[in-house]
Design an enzyme around this catalytic site. Sequence first.
Site, PDB file in Angstrom:
ATOM      1  N   ASP A  61       0.774  -1.324   0.034  1.00  0.00           N
ATOM      2  CA  ASP A  61      -0.179  -0.039  -0.073  1.00  0.00           C
ATOM      3  C   ASP A  61       0.806   1.309  -0.096  1.00  0.00           C
ATOM      4  OD1 ASP A  61      -2.359   1.507   0.073  1.00  0.00           O
ATOM      5  OD2 ASP A  61      -2.684   1.016   1.956  1.00  0.00           O
ATOM      6  N   ASN A 115     -10.652  -2.491  -6.166  1.00  0.00           N
ATOM      7  CA  ASN A 115      -9.820  -1.630  -7.239  1.00  0.00           C
ATOM      8  C   ASN A 115     -10.231  -1.523  -8.277  1.00  0.00           C
ATOM      9  OD1 ASN A 115      -6.524  -2.762  -5.801  1.00  0.00           O
ATOM     10  ND2 ASN A 115      -7.641  -1.070  -5.082  1.00  0.00           N
TER      11      ASN A 115
HETATM   12  C1  FPP Z   1      -2.035   0.290  -3.398  1.00  0.00           C
HETATM   13  O1  FPP Z   1      -1.392   1.673  -3.428  1.00  0.00           O
HETATM   14  C2  FPP Z   1      -1.291  -0.577  -4.442  1.00  0.00           C
HETATM   15  C3  FPP Z   1      -2.003  -1.033  -5.253  1.00  0.00           C
HETATM   16  C4  FPP Z   1      -3.511  -0.844  -5.541  1.00  0.00           C
HETATM   17  C5  FPP Z   1      -1.620  -1.935  -6.420  1.00  0.00           C
HETATM   18  C6  FPP Z   1      -0.112  -2.597  -6.156  1.00  0.00           C
HETATM   19  C7  FPP Z   1       0.358  -2.743  -7.406  1.00  0.00           C
HETATM   20  C8  FPP Z   1       1.751  -2.781  -7.477  1.00  0.00           C
HETATM   21  C9  FPP Z   1       2.759  -2.947  -6.643  1.00  0.00           C
HETATM   22  C10 FPP Z   1       2.428  -2.762  -8.797  1.00  0.00           C
HETATM   23  C11 FPP Z   1       1.952  -3.932  -9.778  1.00  0.00           C
HETATM   24  C12 FPP Z   1       2.068  -5.215  -9.177  1.00  0.00           C
HETATM   25  C13 FPP Z   1       2.854  -6.147  -9.859  1.00  0.00           C
HETATM   26  C14 FPP Z   1       2.607  -7.675  -9.021  1.00  0.00           C
HETATM   27  C15 FPP Z   1       3.976  -6.177 -10.503  1.00  0.00           C
HETATM   28  P1  FPP Z   1      -2.334   2.884  -3.566  1.00  0.00           P
HETATM   29  O2  FPP Z   1      -2.432   3.218  -5.088  1.00  0.00           O
HETATM   30  O3  FPP Z   1      -3.546   2.434  -3.117  1.00  0.00           O
HETATM   31  O4  FPP Z   1      -1.770   3.879  -2.750  1.00  0.00           O
HETATM   32  P2  FPP Z   1      -2.478   4.904  -1.952  1.00  0.00           P
HETATM   33  O5  FPP Z   1      -3.339   4.407  -0.823  1.00  0.00           O
HETATM   34  O6  FPP Z   1      -1.382   5.748  -1.379  1.00  0.00           O
HETATM   35  O7  FPP Z   1      -3.297   5.730  -2.794  1.00  0.00           O
END
Ligand code: FPP
Length: 248
Positions: A18, A66
């Site tokens: 996250d 998501n």
């Molecule tokens: C949360 O950060 C993360 C995600 C929704 C997606 C996770 C994806 C990756 C790490 C990249 C691609 C994955 C792979 C396996 C290659 P957020 O966007 O919710 O962060 P925030 O809460 O700060 O907005």
Amino acid sequence: MSETELIKVPQHLAIIMDGNGRWAESKNLPRLEGHRLGSESVEKVVEACSEWGIKELTLYAFSQENWQRPTEEVASLMDLLKIFLAKKRQKLLKNKISLKAIGRLELLPESVLRELTQTIEATRHGDRMILTLALSYGSRQEIIDTANQGIRHAMSLNDPAWRFDEKTFDEWLYTEGRTAPDLLIRTSGERRISNFLLWQLAYAELYFTETLWPDFDEKELKKALLEYQSRERRFGKTPEQIQKGQSS
Ligand code: FPP
């Protein structure tokens, strides 16, 4: 026990990655940059886990919720995933890491599903570590799907007395009875489970860090693993019972 040496690593580590968005915002960059750097953290963490002898790593890469994000962000995440799957296939194969995926995979774009299926197929004999990506995943959905499967099973047997036991239920989940996570890490300062592996995390140790996922690297991982090895896991037993069990 040494305070800086890894002696006891979890067999199965699960991570809620996250903070990609906040990382990008803090640097005045588009959210996509956060996800891009986040996928580099994924690569580092996968390698470190397999080097340190962790047998299973499960990453929450895309939740059912998501899908509600802006279309462009969902498309970018799907692209990153596709790139990761295509680019890392050979490396996973070489490092004997077997890829698996859990979630409502049928909702993924066809091109992502194709890369995913190919990588799963190509790496299926890997016996060093299992890397599971939770994609289009929601734990309540998983539990409901499993319960419905049980209902269909009872109906097909024409046996209203048929019941699940804990073991069968566990085997019919998306995770197919594999070992439950010993440790859950969540980055970015949030302290929630967010519909991730609700059944499987029943006895997991929880570790929360303020570090945002794009900044999470081998050093941060080691910190979490050191904290884990200092914890006593009792599974409902007394400390004396655990001590006895360890010495026998
Ligand atoms: C949360 O950060 C993360 C995600 C929704 C997606 C996770 C994806 C990756 C790490 C990249 C691609 C994955 C792979 C396996 C290659 P957020 O966007 O919710 O962060 P925030 O809460 O700060 O907005």
